[in-house]
Scaffold this motif. Structure first.
Motif, PDB file in Angstrom:
ATOM      1  N   PRO A 146     -22.302  28.045   3.086  1.00  0.00           N
ATOM      2  CA  PRO A 146     -21.899  28.723   1.650  1.00  0.00           C
ATOM      3  C   PRO A 146     -20.695  28.302   1.076  1.00  0.00           C
ATOM      4  O   PRO A 146     -19.745  28.472   1.927  1.00  0.00           O
ATOM      5  CB  PRO A 146     -22.022  30.185   2.255  1.00  0.00           C
ATOM      6  CG  PRO A 146     -22.863  30.319   3.351  1.00  0.00           C
ATOM      7  CD  PRO A 146     -22.673  29.356   4.107  1.00  0.00           C
ATOM      8  N   THR A 147     -20.895  27.756   0.002  1.00  0.00           N
ATOM      9  CA  THR A 147     -19.501  27.239  -0.632  1.00  0.00           C
ATOM     10  C   THR A 147     -19.337  27.928  -1.898  1.00  0.00           C
ATOM     11  O   THR A 147     -20.215  27.869  -2.854  1.00  0.00           O
ATOM     12  CB  THR A 147     -19.558  25.808  -1.018  1.00  0.00           C
ATOM     13  OG1 THR A 147     -19.810  25.064   0.364  1.00  0.00           O
ATOM     14  CG2 THR A 147     -18.381  25.387  -1.273  1.00  0.00           C
ATOM     15  N   PRO A 148     -18.173  28.640  -2.301  1.00  0.00           N
ATOM     16  CA  PRO A 148     -17.979  29.293  -3.600  1.00  0.00           C
ATOM     17  C   PRO A 148     -17.869  28.218  -4.716  1.00  0.00           C
ATOM     18  O   PRO A 148     -17.241  27.106  -4.428  1.00  0.00           O
ATOM     19  CB  PRO A 148     -16.340  30.014  -3.332  1.00  0.00           C
ATOM     20  CG  PRO A 148     -16.269  30.094  -1.760  1.00  0.00           C
ATOM     21  CD  PRO A 148     -17.228  28.944  -1.056  1.00  0.00           C
ATOM     22  N   LEU A 149     -18.260  28.471  -5.784  1.00  0.00           N
ATOM     23  CA  LEU A 149     -18.075  27.702  -6.927  1.00  0.00           C
ATOM     24  C   LEU A 149     -16.581  27.414  -7.170  1.00  0.00           C
ATOM     25  O   LEU A 149     -15.947  28.619  -7.330  1.00  0.00           O
ATOM     26  CB  LEU A 149     -19.058  28.110  -8.005  1.00  0.00           C
ATOM     27  CG  LEU A 149     -20.410  27.663  -7.838  1.00  0.00           C
ATOM     28  CD1 LEU A 149     -21.153  28.514  -8.974  1.00  0.00           C
ATOM     29  CD2 LEU A 149     -20.571  26.180  -7.898  1.00  0.00           C
ATOM     30  N   PRO A 150     -16.163  26.267  -7.501  1.00  0.00           N
ATOM     31  CA  PRO A 150     -14.751  26.315  -7.611  1.00  0.00           C
ATOM     32  C   PRO A 150     -14.369  26.794  -9.001  1.00  0.00           C
ATOM     33  O   PRO A 150     -15.303  26.757 -10.225  1.00  0.00           O
ATOM     34  CB  PRO A 150     -14.510  24.784  -7.973  1.00  0.00           C
ATOM     35  CG  PRO A 150     -15.738  23.985  -7.979  1.00  0.00           C
ATOM     36  CD  PRO A 150     -16.775  24.993  -7.330  1.00  0.00           C
ATOM     37  N   ALA A 151     -13.371  27.620  -9.081  1.00  0.00           N
ATOM     38  CA  ALA A 151     -12.843  28.008 -10.601  1.00  0.00           C
ATOM     39  C   ALA A 151     -12.813  26.891 -11.450  1.00  0.00           C
ATOM     40  O   ALA A 151     -11.904  25.815 -11.162  1.00  0.00           O
ATOM     41  CB  ALA A 151     -11.621  28.915 -10.247  1.00  0.00           C
ATOM     42  N   ALA A 152     -13.202  26.901 -12.782  1.00  0.00           N
ATOM     43  CA  ALA A 152     -13.424  25.921 -13.740  1.00  0.00           C
ATOM     44  C   ALA A 152     -13.374  26.342 -15.019  1.00  0.00           C
ATOM     45  O   ALA A 152     -13.953  27.449 -15.361  1.00  0.00           O
ATOM     46  CB  ALA A 152     -14.367  24.894 -13.550  1.00  0.00           C
ATOM     47  N   ALA A 153     -12.752  25.560 -15.860  1.00  0.00           N
ATOM     48  CA  ALA A 153     -12.749  25.943 -17.414  1.00  0.00           C
ATOM     49  C   ALA A 153     -14.201  25.663 -17.923  1.00  0.00           C
ATOM     50  O   ALA A 153     -14.664  26.434 -19.027  1.00  0.00           O
ATOM     51  CB  ALA A 153     -11.850  25.128 -18.070  1.00  0.00           C
TER      52      ALA A 153
END
Length: 563
Positions: A390-397
């Motif tokens: 499982p991979t957290p979605l990267p913080a993105a604008a």
């Protein structure tokens, strides 16, 4: 379009919360058994290997049905295909999750777009057909034509009620049709998805060389050891509303359905049941265009991913044509079939539910039964990859997005684009005691509800207890048994849910909850501003008090106010 509610039951997961735990823990929900065609009248002479172990995908309690609650006679319930009963119960649960209370006395302008499995159950009914009346009852209770209209009739839904049948892509095509209906203002709410209940459920796909079935029932999407799929049971439904309506109504938006497309391969393939890379590429491009986004805007593809050598190869080739030129990022590829098998007519909706959960929880689940990519697919390099954890979605604008594919025998393809919806800012908590009620027709159902609510609150400690009380007390149908809990916060409520409540109310009636009345008899101790706390905290109470006081002397109209 906003996705404002979901419900379902899947192999190894009886609800949406359990499905998410299955996904993030990379578990398979199938049960171990033996190859068997017993009870399958349509393949009586199939070659079987009774010693071969096999994983079957079973929906727990699929044959249990609350006939009284849905106003079924015992005979009507017995003659109705269990998958139609399962779909009806799931439809009620999905609407409830969206804050829509279906009422026999008040119609709801909701459309129904669903499809289902071949009605094998009719073989159980056929020996009892002795008249034309019996024949008609058997037909109405089992024919797939009546899937959507049965839900609309029983739940008093007055939008379009359309049964969709495109084989494996059925339920995702149904979602596309629901979106189109909302765009055309044919309904205000749309219920979309499908059901696929194998009968008997324990039937293990009889393995034959050269067919699509996995030898041991394990589905390994895009894996080096992939060798076929496993047809399993499931039901999955989503509730859609126009986004502006959902926001105006204060709905909880799980994700946004930004675009969708449907097409057919035509003759561009080697055979009727074979996939077409050209058809799949075109439907994905059309869905991207419908959503107004580019290939590089997609973070995750929930693929059809059947784990057949031909199917996976064709699908990856089509995806590479669409996404192969994306630079500066990699796009995750997955398939829920590794967790729950190929849910046939319900497969597209099940895959969409996974994508919605991924966007809402900001985590990309890994694919069960995938250890290393098949060398024939060329996934070691390039833009596409299969996450192994499982991979957290990267913080993105920017907004995160997922694409979901579903392709059917016969060539009808569907693809939808799902967008992450920003979560609203948290309101200040109301630091006060709340009454929370659970209601069901049987006490054991209440116990199950208590367990599920306790698990949810334990996993979501940020939940506002006032929201829980509001939803449970006002947006759930009141049934025969009611169990009340009083708590000052979620932690205290969880402790109580894990024990037996001291009180239990019995309500022989059934229907919408009544209003609340306040009685001020004028006896007992007199205290200044006895209603001030209610007045300051509850706008409805405050409005009615103000209305009443406005009829009195103006000098008294502000009596309960903060001053």
């Amino acid at each position: 379009m906003a996705i404002v509610g979901m419900a379902g039951s899947f192999p190894g997961a009886q609800n949406i919360g359990e499905l998410w735990r299955l996904l993030v823990n990379k578990r398979q929900g199938l049960a171990r058994g033996r190859e068997s065609a017993e009870g399958c009248w349509w393949i009586p002479n199939a070659r079987q290997d009774s010693e071969r172990e096999f994983f079957s995908g079973v929906v727990a309690d699929a044959y249990r049905f609350e006939a009284d609650f849905f106003n079924y006679s015992d005979r009507e319930a017995e003659w109705t295909d269990p998958q139609q009963r399962l779909l009806l119960q799931c439809a009620f649960a999905a609407l409830e999750s969206a804050g829509v209370v279906a009422s026999a006395t008040k119609p709801t302008p909701a459309g129904v777009f669903v499809g289902g499995e071949f009605p094998a159950y009719i073989a159980n009914v056929r020996p009892y057909v002795e008249s034309m009346g019996d024949y008609l009852q058997a037909l109405i209770g089992n024919d797939k034509d009546f899937l959507a209209t049965r839900v609309a009739h029983r739940l008093n839904l007055t939008g379009p009620a359309i049964t969709v049948q495109t084989a494996c892509s059925t339920s995702l095509v149904a979602v596309h049709q629901a979106r189109q209906s909302l765009l055309l203002d044919e309904c205000d709410i749309a219920l979309a998805g499908g059901v696929s209940l194998q009968f008997p459920q324990e039937f293990g796909n009889v393995y034959e060389e050269g067919l699509i079935y996995s030898r041991d029932g394990t589905t390994r999407p895009f894996d080096a050891d992939a060798a076929g799929t496993n047809i399993t049971s499931a039901v999955g439904l989503l509730v859609l509303k126009r986004l502006e309506d959902a926001i105006a109504d204060g709905d909880s938006v799980l994700a946004v359905l930004a675009g969708s497309a449907v097409n057919n391969d035509g003759a561009d393939k080697v055979g009727f049941t074979a996939p077409s890379a050209g058809g799949q590429e075109l439907v994905i491009r059309r869905a991207l265009h419908s959503a107004g986004v580019r290939p590089e805007d997609i973070d995750f593809i929930e693929a059809h991913g059947t784990a057949t050598p031909l199917g996976d190869a064709v699908e990856v080739a089509a995806l590479r044509q669409v996404f192969g030129k994306v630079e500066g990022k990699r796009i995750a590829l997955g398939s829920i079939k590794g967790n729950v098998g190929h849910c046939n007519r319900a497969a597209g909706a099940v895959g969409l539910i996974k994508a919605v959960l991924a966007m809402h929880n900001e985590v990309l689940p890994s694919t069960a039964n995938h250890d290393r990519p098949s060398a024939q697919l060329g996934l070691e390099q390039g833009v596409l990859y299969v996450p192994t954890e499982p991979t957290p979605l990267p913080a993105a604008a920017r907004t995160h997005r997922a694409g979901v594919s579903s392709f059917g025998f016969g060539g009808t393809n569907a693809h939808v684009i799902v967008e992450q919806f920003p979560k609203p800012p948290r309101r200040p908590r109301m630091d006060q005691v709340q009454l929370v009620t659970l209601s069901a027709d049987r006490r054991d159902q209440i116990d199950t509800m208590a367990q599920q609510l306790a698990e949810y609150l334990a996993e979501h400690p940020e939940t506002d207890l006032a929201d829980v009380a509001y939803t449970r007390n006002l947006w759930r149908v009141r049934r025969q048994h009611v169990l009340p809990f009083v708590a000052k916060d979620c932690e205290e409520l969880v402790q109580q849910l894990q024990q037996d409540s001291v009180f239990e109310l019995h309500d022989e009636g059934r229907g919408e909850a009544g209003g609340v009345a306040f009685l001020f008899p004028g006896h007992g101790r007199r205290e200044l501003a006895v209603g001030a706390r209610l007045y300051s905290r509850y706008s409805v109470y405050r409005r009615h008090v103000d209305e009443g006081l406005s009829e009195l002397d103006p000098e008294t109209s502000g009596y309960c106010g903060p001053g």
